[in-house]
Write a protein that holds these residues in place. Structure first.
Motif, short mmCIF file in Angstrom:
data_model
loop_
_atom_site.label_atom_id
_atom_site.label_comp_id
_atom_site.label_asym_id
_atom_site.label_seq_id
_atom_site.Cartn_x
_atom_site.Cartn_y
_atom_site.Cartn_z
N SER A 1 0.83 -1.21 0.00
CA SER A 1 0.00 0.00 0.00
C SER A 1 0.86 1.25 0.00
O SER A 1 0.51 2.26 -0.61
CB SER A 1 -0.91 0.03 1.23
OG SER A 1 -1.80 -1.05 1.20
N ASP B 1 -5.90 -1.09 -4.65
CA ASP B 1 -5.34 -1.64 -3.42
C ASP B 1 -6.35 -2.58 -2.76
O ASP B 1 -7.25 -2.13 -2.06
CB ASP B 1 -4.95 -0.51 -2.46
CG ASP B 1 -4.07 -1.02 -1.31
OD1 ASP B 1 -3.84 -2.25 -1.23
OD2 ASP B 1 -3.61 -0.19 -0.50
N GLU B 2 -6.19 -3.85 -2.99
CA GLU B 2 -7.09 -4.87 -2.42
C GLU B 2 -8.55 -4.47 -2.62
O GLU B 2 -9.34 -4.45 -1.68
CB GLU B 2 -6.77 -5.09 -0.94
CG GLU B 2 -5.31 -5.49 -0.76
CD GLU B 2 -5.03 -6.18 0.55
OE1 GLU B 2 -5.91 -6.91 1.03
OE2 GLU B 2 -3.93 -6.00 1.08
MG LIG Z 1 -2.02 -2.74 2.24
#
Ligand SMILES: [Mg+2]
Ligand SMILES: Nc1ncnc2c1ncn2[C@@H]1O[C@H](COP(=O)(O)OP(=O)(O)OP(=O)(O)O)[C@@H](O)[C@H]1O
Length: 258
Positions: free
Chosen positions: A45, A175-176
């Protein structure tokens, strides 16, 4: 490789005494779909947040099309020209977060049309018209007047994707994007991302633990550990014939948890 879209060199990021990234080098080609994998806390991240200029590097440089997003020296003391350049480059990058981050007090059209009006100076009518077209594109043409609280997680994330696209980025970071969703809602979001990838030559970076998606969709996988990329290559290689013992351990752990 011809000039990379994204060029990261010697990137370090420390939070107080904690070193998260330690001399990271990474180039991403125009139109490439790169998956970043690695254990929790490995800095995935952080890399995306540095690209979005939500964090400042401790050392190193990031270039977009050979222009400095983060110049190599004194990143925390950018002069006016460097800041203006950074702002211009950052506008070409869109990001989709794990937890959607929609504005709860705005309806769906309002969420998507906000930045184009505030940041890109579009008229309200123009921004709303574009928002409606983007909603059609993510399969939510009938939800423009709904508020985020009235949507499922998958719908919220599709709105978040439309919102990122409204600024017409040519680099998208995920991000995810599906990890907060119930399993039955993951497919609808992945299919929007897949359509987006197929429809143009957008450069995409995505952090995900969905290895089957990485396999179908990534041109390259980079495995992060200890602040660096320890292994990278096509999914067929990194996922099925990993060379690094820490990649093997990580893949075994992810397989067991999904
Ligand atoms: Mg992360
Ligand atoms: N603002 C911050 N202040 C202090 N430490 C931070 C901050 N942001 C991140 N960190 C630390 O940096 C490290 C890397 O975090 P990061 O969120 O990039 O990891 P990640 O690979 O995305 O992990 P995950 O898979 O759990 O999302 C972690 O140890 C985290 O605690």
């Amino acid at each position: 490789m011809t000039t990379p879209r994204i060029h990261i060199s010697g990137l370090c990021k420390r939070f107080g005494p904690v070193t998260v990234l330690e001399g990271l080098d990474l180039d991403v080609a125009q139109g490439e779909h790169l998956a970043l994998i690695g254990p929790s806390g490995s800095g995935k991240s952080t890399i995306l947040r540095l690209l979005m200029t939500l964090e400042t590097p401790s050392e190193g440089t990031i270039q977009i099309d050979s222009e400095d997003l983060w110049p190599p020296h004194n990143p925390s003391e950018l002069d006016r020209a460097a800041r203006a350049q950074q702002k211009r480059l950052a506008l070409r990058i869109g990001m989709v977060f794990q937890h959607f981050n929609l504005f709860p007090h705005l309806n769906v059209i309002g969420n998507i049309a906000l930045a184009p009006q505030l940041v890109a100076g579009r008229s309200a009518a123009e921004a709303r018209q574009q928002a409606a077209a983007l909603l059609e594109r993510v399969g939510l043409g009938d939800k423009g007047e709904a508020y985020p609280a009235e949507l499922s997680g998958g719908q919220k994330q599709r709105v978040a994707i439309a919102r990122a696209l409204a600024m017409e980025p040519d680099i998208m970071l995920f991000d995810e994007a599906t990890s907060a969703l119930d399993p039955e809602l993951v497919g609808e979001v992945l299919s929007v991302i897949r359509d987006l990838a197929a429809s143009g030559d957008m450069t995409m970076l995505f952090v995900t633990h969905q290895l089957h998606f990485v396999e179908q969709f990534a041109d390259r996988v980079a495995m992060l550990d200890g602040g660096k990329i320890i292994e990278q290559g096509p999914p067929s290689q990194v996922l099925h014939n990993p060379q690094h013992e820490r990649t093997c351990a990580f893949l075994a752990a992810v397989d067991l948890s999904h």
